[in-house]
Design an enzyme around this catalytic site. Structure first.
Site, short mmCIF file in Angstrom:
data_model
loop_
_atom_site.label_atom_id
_atom_site.label_comp_id
_atom_site.label_asym_id
_atom_site.label_seq_id
_atom_site.Cartn_x
_atom_site.Cartn_y
_atom_site.Cartn_z
N GLY A 96 0.83 -1.21 0.00
CA GLY A 96 0.00 0.00 0.00
C GLY A 96 0.86 1.25 0.00
CB SER B 130 -2.71 5.85 -0.55
OG SER B 130 -3.68 6.62 0.13
N GLY B 131 -1.36 7.58 1.78
CA GLY B 131 -1.38 7.70 3.24
C GLY B 131 -0.08 7.29 3.92
N GLY C 45 1.52 4.43 4.07
CA GLY C 45 2.46 3.63 3.28
C GLY C 45 3.33 4.50 2.38
CB THR D 45 -8.42 -6.61 1.78
OG1 THR D 45 -9.44 -6.83 0.81
CG2 THR D 45 -7.39 -5.63 1.24
CB SER E 224 -6.54 -0.28 13.80
OG SER E 224 -7.35 0.79 14.24
CE1 TYR F 159 -18.88 -6.09 6.53
CE2 TYR F 159 -20.58 -4.42 6.21
CZ TYR F 159 -19.24 -4.80 6.17
OH TYR F 159 -18.29 -3.91 5.78
N1 LIG Z 1 -5.49 6.28 9.01
C1 LIG Z 1 -5.80 5.88 10.23
O1 LIG Z 1 -6.35 6.62 11.05
C2 LIG Z 1 -5.49 4.46 10.65
C3 LIG Z 1 -5.77 4.09 11.99
C4 LIG Z 1 -5.49 2.79 12.38
C5 LIG Z 1 -4.96 1.89 11.48
N2 LIG Z 1 -4.70 2.28 10.18
C6 LIG Z 1 -4.15 1.29 9.27
O2 LIG Z 1 -3.06 1.85 8.59
C7 LIG Z 1 -2.91 1.26 7.29
C8 LIG Z 1 -2.68 2.34 6.25
O3 LIG Z 1 -3.85 3.13 6.21
P1 LIG Z 1 -3.90 4.60 5.58
O4 LIG Z 1 -4.56 5.45 6.58
O5 LIG Z 1 -2.59 4.97 5.02
O6 LIG Z 1 -4.95 4.35 4.39
P2 LIG Z 1 -4.94 4.71 2.82
O7 LIG Z 1 -4.39 6.07 2.60
O8 LIG Z 1 -6.31 4.41 2.35
O9 LIG Z 1 -3.91 3.65 2.25
C9 LIG Z 1 -4.25 2.30 2.20
C10 LIG Z 1 -3.40 1.60 1.18
O10 LIG Z 1 -3.85 0.24 1.09
C11 LIG Z 1 -4.06 -0.05 -0.29
N3 LIG Z 1 -5.05 -1.11 -0.49
C12 LIG Z 1 -6.37 -1.08 -0.23
N4 LIG Z 1 -6.95 -2.22 -0.67
C13 LIG Z 1 -5.96 -2.98 -1.22
C14 LIG Z 1 -5.93 -4.22 -1.84
N5 LIG Z 1 -7.04 -4.95 -2.04
N6 LIG Z 1 -4.74 -4.70 -2.28
C15 LIG Z 1 -3.61 -3.97 -2.13
N7 LIG Z 1 -3.57 -2.77 -1.55
C16 LIG Z 1 -4.75 -2.27 -1.10
C17 LIG Z 1 -4.54 1.26 -0.89
O11 LIG Z 1 -4.47 1.20 -2.29
P3 LIG Z 1 -5.48 2.12 -3.21
O12 LIG Z 1 -5.04 3.53 -2.97
O13 LIG Z 1 -5.21 1.64 -4.58
O14 LIG Z 1 -6.86 1.83 -2.75
C18 LIG Z 1 -3.56 2.20 -0.24
O15 LIG Z 1 -2.33 2.14 -0.89
C19 LIG Z 1 -4.18 0.42 7.08
O16 LIG Z 1 -3.86 -0.95 7.31
C20 LIG Z 1 -5.12 0.90 8.16
O17 LIG Z 1 -6.03 -0.11 8.59
C21 LIG Z 1 -4.93 3.54 9.76
#
Ligand SMILES: NC(=O)c1ccc[n+]([C@@H]2O[C@H](COP(=O)([O-])OP(=O)(O)OC[C@H]3O[C@@H](n4cnc5c(N)ncnc54)[C@H](OP(=O)(O)O)[C@@H]3O)[C@@H](O)[C@H]2O)c1
Length: 305
Positions: free
Chosen positions: A39, A42-43, A45, A134, A161, A183
């Site tokens: 990932g 975005s974000g 990653g 996923t 998380s 769900y």
């Molecule tokens: N942000 C928060 O507040 C928070 C809090 C707790 C935990 N987290 C965890 O932190 C991690 C990163 O989150 P983030 O906030 O950076 O979110 P994000 O900006 O939405 O980034 C998520 C990444 O995962 C990728 N992804 C989604 N579905 C996928 C799939 N089927 N196969 C491969 N890649 C996939 C997305 O790709 P696309 O862009 O192509 O969809 C994106 O690159 C996640 O695991 C999330 O659960 C985040």
């Protein structure tokens, strides 16, 4: 950066809520190390990719498509290798495993960062609820497939998380992995993040007696594309709170990067980190029998794919 960070002091690691990924790697040279980040487009990653490459690591950045991975890698300074890895498609994950092997590089860390959150309606992949598939099953195939590429002191870091606390009673609803009986968007997200934690625990148990480690992290709460499925009103209110209480992306990437490369974490395994310090998860996330059961059930799911 938010107002809240000024009320929080750093923990025993010397880092805390307000620390950024650049700060937790300041002075570190990661030259010669290879880290895989899922990932990466975005974000958190994307920030992890940038900072790890900045510190000299060779970063294998994966995204759902090669185009996204290429664009993300091209946007950062340093040595990067873009690869496709669509976690909801086992063929794509296995192709990614093969592509990593073909690079010939040993992995010093695997950062399982990609994820989806709170899908409004139940969706499935191969009969399994899509967030569980996923966030957990896809990463299970990836990590177990890459174990023979992991360095002798390699680290696996799972993005869990604090939302793992929203998992159903008992942690994992083994009788309803499809989500068909009941769900809820947040219950299922919580279950998938509980699964990330339990996977790290069981992997750590399997690594016992070696220098390899597996840990899980809560990155904090950060406004990213992760919230794309939240209803617009909740999303708006969430956005309003950002300057007050949320971390920014630079801070959000700190805990995962810290767990993946900081020397102080060497030898720590089976732990749950938040704000760059060891934290306490929900009690059932520490149940070895639950972690072992999830591993076995996931193996059975993967064997059927
Ligand atoms: N942000 C928060 O507040 C928070 C809090 C707790 C935990 N987290 C965890 O932190 C991690 C990163 O989150 P983030 O906030 O950076 O979110 P994000 O900006 O939405 O980034 C998520 C990444 O995962 C990728 N992804 C989604 N579905 C996928 C799939 N089927 N196969 C491969 N890649 C996939 C997305 O790709 P696309 O862009 O192509 O969809 C994106 O690159 C996640 O695991 C999330 O659960 C985040």
């Amino acid at each position: 950066m938010s107002l809240y960070q000024h009320l929080k002091s750093n923990g025993p690691s010397g880092f805390g809520y307000g620390s950024t990924a650049e700060q937790v790697t300041e002075g570190l040279s990661l030259a010669g190390r290879t880290v895989l980040v899922t990932g990466c487009n975005s974000g958190l990653g994307q920030e992890a990719l940038r900072v790890l490459a900045l510190r000299g690591a060779r970063v294998i950045g994966t995204a759902r498509t090669l185009e996204k991975a290429r664009a993300a890698c091209a946007a950062v300074k340093g040595e990067t290798i873009p690869l496709a890895c669509e976690l909801a498609d086992p063929a794509s994950v296995r192709a990614c495993v093969a592509a990593v092997a073909a690079t010939g590089h040993r992995l010093d860390a695997i950062l399982c960062n990609a994820g989806i959150m709170a899908l409004p309606k139940r969706q499935q992949a191969f009969g399994i609820e899509l967030q569980l598939f996923t966030n957990h099953v896809g990463h299970f195939i990836l990590v177990t497939g890459l174990l023979d590429r992991l360095a002798d002191d390699g680290r696996v870091v799972m993005l869990s998380s604090a939302a793992h606390k929203m998992a159903p009673k008992g942690g994992i609803d083994f009788d309803d992995l499809s989500g068909e009986k009941g769900y809820t968007p947040w219950g299922s997200y919580g279950q998938s993040k509980m699964a990330n934690l339990l996977f790290a625990k069981e992997l750590a148990r399997r690594f016992a007696g070696t220098k390899r480690t597996a840990n899980a992290v809560h990155p904090g709460v950060i406004q990213t594309n992760l919230g794309r499925h939240m209803n617009p009103i909740a999303g708006f209110l969430f956005g309003l709170t950002a300057p007050l209480v949320l971390k920014d992306v630079a801070q959000g990437a700190a805990t995962e990067v810290y767990a993946a490369v900081h020397p102080a974490v060497a030898g720590i395994s089976g732990a749950y980190f938040a704000d760059c310090n060891v934290a306490k998860p929900r009690a059932d996330a520490e149940d070895p029998a639950l972690a072992a059961r999830l591993w076995k059930v996931t193996e059975e799911i993967v064997a059927r794919l």
